[in-house]
Design a protein around this motif. Sequence first.
Motif, PDB file in Angstrom:
ATOM      1  N   THR A  29       0.798  -1.016   0.127  1.00 34.27           N
ATOM      2  CA  THR A  29       0.019  -0.104   0.064  1.00 34.27           C
ATOM      3  C   THR A  29       0.804   1.359   0.078  1.00 34.27           C
ATOM      4  OG1 THR A  29      -0.014  -0.163   2.451  1.00 34.27           O
ATOM      5  CG2 THR A  29      -2.000  -1.085   1.008  1.00 34.27           C
ATOM      6  N   LEU A  30       2.009   1.271   0.939  1.00 29.20           N
ATOM      7  CA  LEU A  30       2.948   2.411   0.533  1.00 29.20           C
ATOM      8  C   LEU A  30       3.555   2.484  -0.593  1.00 29.20           C
ATOM      9  CD1 LEU A  30       4.575   2.017   4.370  1.00 29.20           C
ATOM     10  CD2 LEU A  30       3.668   4.097   3.265  1.00 29.20           C
ATOM     11  N   ALA A  31       3.882   1.248  -1.256  1.00 32.63           N
ATOM     12  CA  ALA A  31       4.587   1.216  -2.447  1.00 32.63           C
ATOM     13  C   ALA A  31       3.679   2.075  -3.614  1.00 32.63           C
ATOM     14  CB  ALA A  31       4.737  -0.181  -3.065  1.00 32.63           C
ATOM     15  N   LEU A  32       2.401   1.852  -3.520  1.00 30.48           N
ATOM     16  CA  LEU A  32       1.132   2.284  -4.601  1.00 30.48           C
ATOM     17  C   LEU A  32       1.155   3.756  -4.276  1.00 30.48           C
ATOM     18  CD1 LEU A  32      -0.965   1.950  -6.329  1.00 30.48           C
ATOM     19  CD2 LEU A  32      -2.745   1.651  -4.606  1.00 30.48           C
ATOM     20  N   VAL A  33       0.963   4.174  -2.827  1.00 29.42           N
ATOM     21  CA  VAL A  33       0.849   5.553  -2.643  1.00 29.42           C
ATOM     22  C   VAL A  33       2.190   6.418  -3.037  1.00 29.42           C
ATOM     23  CG1 VAL A  33       0.805   7.466  -0.689  1.00 29.42           C
ATOM     24  CG2 VAL A  33      -0.559   5.323  -0.769  1.00 29.42           C
ATOM     25  N   ARG A  34       3.352   5.759  -3.024  1.00 34.05           N
ATOM     26  CA  ARG A  34       4.502   6.502  -3.484  1.00 34.05           C
ATOM     27  C   ARG A  34       4.597   6.594  -4.843  1.00 34.05           C
ATOM     28  NH1 ARG A  34       7.500   9.686  -0.756  1.00 34.05           N
ATOM     29  NH2 ARG A  34       9.539   8.929  -1.579  1.00 34.05           N
ATOM     30  N   LEU A  35       4.163   5.778  -5.680  1.00 34.11           N
ATOM     31  CA  LEU A  35       4.117   5.500  -7.016  1.00 34.11           C
ATOM     32  C   LEU A  35       3.412   6.493  -7.479  1.00 34.11           C
ATOM     33  CD1 LEU A  35       5.200   3.691  -9.417  1.00 34.11           C
ATOM     34  CD2 LEU A  35       2.790   2.430  -9.339  1.00 34.11           C
ATOM     35  N   VAL A  36       2.121   6.864  -7.095  1.00 32.42           N
ATOM     36  CA  VAL A  36       1.089   7.538  -7.368  1.00 32.42           C
ATOM     37  C   VAL A  36       1.764   9.104  -7.142  1.00 32.42           C
ATOM     38  CG1 VAL A  36      -1.297   8.376  -7.275  1.00 32.42           C
ATOM     39  CG2 VAL A  36      -0.936   6.231  -7.358  1.00 32.42           C
ATOM     40  N   ASN A  37       2.307   9.219  -6.071  1.00 32.20           N
ATOM     41  CA  ASN A  37       2.853  10.596  -5.721  1.00 32.20           C
ATOM     42  C   ASN A  37       3.675  11.182  -6.662  1.00 32.20           C
ATOM     43  OD1 ASN A  37       3.235  12.752  -3.901  1.00 32.20           O
ATOM     44  ND2 ASN A  37       4.258  11.583  -2.309  1.00 32.20           N
ATOM     45  N   GLY A  38       4.507  10.078  -7.118  1.00 28.58           N
ATOM     46  CA  GLY A  38       5.449  10.662  -8.235  1.00 28.58           C
ATOM     47  C   GLY A  38       4.788  10.872  -9.574  1.00 28.58           C
TER      48      GLY A  38
END
Length: 407
Positions: A108-117
């Motif tokens: 879930t953190l990986a998804l948020v970081r990905l979208v943040n980019g």
Amino acid sequence: MVRAQTIATMMPKNTLYSQEFIWLCSVTFLAVCNVAVFYNLHLYLAGLGFHGRRAGFLIGLYSLSAMLLYLLASKSIRPANAVGCMAAGIFVVLACGFGYLAADQYWTLALVRLVNGIGIFLVMAACMVVLVATIPPERTGSAFSLYSVALLSPYALMPTMTEQILAPVMAPNQIYLATACCLVPILAALPRIGRHIGAHHRDAALPNRQDVEAGGRHRNLLRKPVLSILVANTLYFIVFSGLFFLFKGLAVERGVSHPGRFFSIQMGIMIAIRLMGGRLFDRYSKVGLVTVAMLITAAGFLLLWGITDPVWTFALAVVFGIGMGLCVPPLNSLMYLVSAPHHRGYNANMMMLSIHLGTFAGPFLGAWIIGNSGYDRFLLMGAVVTLGGALFFALVNPARNLIADQG
């Protein structure tokens, strides 16, 4: 507002202090605050149970997603659609701010970081496209020097704010959300700014035939001056981001109190150089400035490796401030000068691509080195990378044929 418009109209055409330029600096400042706020992310992830390469990957993942978009989508962003891209990016960053409140698992953190980019890409790429369409060609060194102040100021402010002001009353993920919310007021100004850019840059919004040909863009990237500048910029941001995101753990290990002040000093020096050194960047050899800057930065890593007494840590921030403060404006100015006019916007975003590549690789490789060999080996590798970058740039010398071979 009327008075400001009158003043802007009366300014000479080659001035940097137009409404557009000041606005771009403001948007850039707030966007980069949403990058620099993750100064403490490494320790926050450790508290959630993520260490080594897993933590490094999460830190750098937003840069990885932005990097892919710069490679694949930056050609689609033009002054005509820049405001819409910025608005979309602001909403995406805001959504990610709420996402950090709920995400505590790896994926879930990986998804948020990905979208943040993705959100950061939409804001920053649009700003860069408009920037290269507005600056006077004879003021490139000064323009990129002043613009880089907006890029650097968050790195000076956010570590201290998150560490000493916000941390006592807010959890890290709440700080991430609060920083994202600071972008919201920009939305109210976008329609007026969009009309201003559309009227002033109607011609720039029209795609150039050469610019939309993939083969032409790829040949442009493979030219030695362009490619060498991109490599040097990537190496710089590998060491810059590695130091920024991983320094707090080194400070804790060495007993350095208030480590955020290290970056306040470093960035303060960098900002001072770029505010007062505009003529320096326009007058002197840009290749020479970049080479000297990397040599000074390499010396900073060696000194930080050899001098472990916490008393000297903040003095070494001055060395890093001088080295890193001299590097980026001449690199950006060189890229502008060696680029054909129809490739300037694209190459400017390729510089942003190299920034994100470095910002991904720096924390990822640095966390891996620290997890296996400790902080001393990380500092030595920083010295090796910057020393190698200095030698490479001096030998390749992208300014050798500055005007020729720009097709």
